[in-house]
Design a protein around this motif. Structure first.
Motif, PDB file in Angstrom:
ATOM      1  N   PHE A  37       0.860  -1.175   0.000  1.00 25.22           N
ATOM      2  CA  PHE A  37       0.000   0.000   0.000  1.00 25.22           C
ATOM      3  C   PHE A  37       0.902   1.233   0.000  1.00 25.22           C
ATOM      4  O   PHE A  37       2.100   1.137   0.273  1.00 25.22           O
ATOM      5  N   ARG A  38       0.314   2.391  -0.295  1.00 25.15           N
ATOM      6  CA  ARG A  38       1.092   3.623  -0.228  1.00 25.15           C
ATOM      7  C   ARG A  38       0.202   4.773   0.221  1.00 25.15           C
ATOM      8  O   ARG A  38      -1.013   4.745   0.028  1.00 25.15           O
ATOM      9  N   GLN A  39       0.853   5.772   0.811  1.00 24.03           N
ATOM     10  CA  GLN A  39       0.125   6.957   1.252  1.00 24.03           C
ATOM     11  C   GLN A  39       0.929   8.189   0.892  1.00 24.03           C
ATOM     12  O   GLN A  39       2.047   8.381   1.390  1.00 24.03           O
ATOM     13  N   LYS A  43      -3.192  12.508   1.426  1.00 27.72           N
ATOM     14  CA  LYS A  43      -4.106  11.571   0.773  1.00 27.72           C
ATOM     15  C   LYS A  43      -4.325  10.331   1.624  1.00 27.72           C
ATOM     16  O   LYS A  43      -3.548  10.043   2.541  1.00 27.72           O
ATOM     17  N   GLU A  44      -5.381   9.585   1.294  1.00 27.19           N
ATOM     18  CA  GLU A  44      -5.659   8.340   1.980  1.00 27.19           C
ATOM     19  C   GLU A  44      -4.652   7.275   1.534  1.00 27.19           C
ATOM     20  O   GLU A  44      -4.123   7.316   0.419  1.00 27.19           O
ATOM     21  N   ARG A  45      -4.415   6.317   2.411  1.00 33.71           N
ATOM     22  CA  ARG A  45      -3.575   5.184   2.025  1.00 33.71           C
ATOM     23  C   ARG A  45      -4.323   4.363   0.987  1.00 33.71           C
ATOM     24  O   ARG A  45      -5.537   4.137   1.131  1.00 33.71           O
ATOM     25  N   GLU A  46      -3.613   3.917  -0.052  1.00 34.35           N
ATOM     26  CA  GLU A  46      -4.255   3.191  -1.132  1.00 34.35           C
ATOM     27  C   GLU A  46      -3.525   1.902  -1.457  1.00 34.35           C
ATOM     28  O   GLU A  46      -2.323   1.765  -1.243  1.00 34.35           O
ATOM     29  N   ALA A  92       5.362   8.611  -2.215  1.00 35.44           N
ATOM     30  CA  ALA A  92       4.507   8.226  -1.095  1.00 35.44           C
ATOM     31  C   ALA A  92       5.334   7.441  -0.091  1.00 35.44           C
ATOM     32  O   ALA A  92       6.469   7.043  -0.373  1.00 35.44           O
ATOM     33  N   TYR A  94       5.493   3.876   1.406  1.00 30.93           N
ATOM     34  CA  TYR A  94       5.037   2.553   0.980  1.00 30.93           C
ATOM     35  C   TYR A  94       5.064   1.601   2.166  1.00 30.93           C
ATOM     36  O   TYR A  94       6.061   1.534   2.905  1.00 30.93           O
ATOM     37  N   TYR A  95       3.966   0.849   2.319  1.00 25.34           N
ATOM     38  CA  TYR A  95       3.811  -0.099   3.411  1.00 25.34           C
ATOM     39  C   TYR A  95       3.590  -1.502   2.863  1.00 25.34           C
ATOM     40  O   TYR A  95       2.868  -1.677   1.882  1.00 25.34           O
ATOM     41  N   GLN A 108      -7.443  -2.314   2.976  1.00 22.63           N
ATOM     42  CA  GLN A 108      -6.464  -2.369   4.060  1.00 22.63           C
ATOM     43  C   GLN A 108      -7.069  -2.920   5.338  1.00 22.63           C
ATOM     44  O   GLN A 108      -6.333  -3.423   6.188  1.00 22.63           O
ATOM     45  N   GLY A 117       6.616   1.424   7.142  1.00 24.86           N
ATOM     46  CA  GLY A 117       6.643   2.235   5.931  1.00 24.86           C
ATOM     47  C   GLY A 117       8.039   2.666   5.529  1.00 24.86           C
ATOM     48  O   GLY A 117       8.939   2.793   6.369  1.00 24.86           O
TER      49      GLY A 117
END
Length: 124
Positions: A37-39, A43-46, A92, A94-95, A108, A117
């Protein structure tokens, strides 16, 4: 104690490449699906990418298809995200995360274990 630790982030120019790694310890994730995922700031995490527990199936968000590749080693100890042709909009944190639920998971909320992250910055 379960630990999920990302590494490999950094600063890269547009068009460059980075490979993120995610090391899991404390338990085996062999039966877990894994995701990235990334944020971005403000912005929201996507969702970015998912790989099945067997490693046979992968799925990507449209904006990274053909540029990013998710993979893992056989023991599911390390998860990777190869990122090519990077764009400024890829900037972003990244997770990586692990889900015990089977099948494709892009939400998520379905992921139980998360790393802290790693920052990816793509300069114009």
């Amino acid at each position: 104690q379960v630990q999920v630790v990302e590494s490999g982030g950094g600063l890269v120019q547009t068009g460059g490449s980075l490979r993120l790694s995610c090391a899991a310890s404390g338990r085996t994730f062999r039966s877990y699906g894994m995701g990235w995922f990334r944020q971005a700031p403000g912005k929201e995490r996507e969702f970015v990418a998912w790989i099945s527990s067997s490693g046979d199936s992968t799925y990507y968000r449209d904006s990274v298809k053909g540029r990013f590749t998710i993979s893992s080693d056989n023991a599911k100890i390390t998860l990777y995200l190869q990122m090519n042709s990077l764009k400024p909009e890829d900037t972003a944190v990244y997770y990586c995360a692990a889900t015990q639920f089977g099948g494709l998971k892009t939400s998520q909320a379905t992921y139980r274990y998360w790393g802290q992250g790693t920052q990816v910055t793509v300069s114009p």
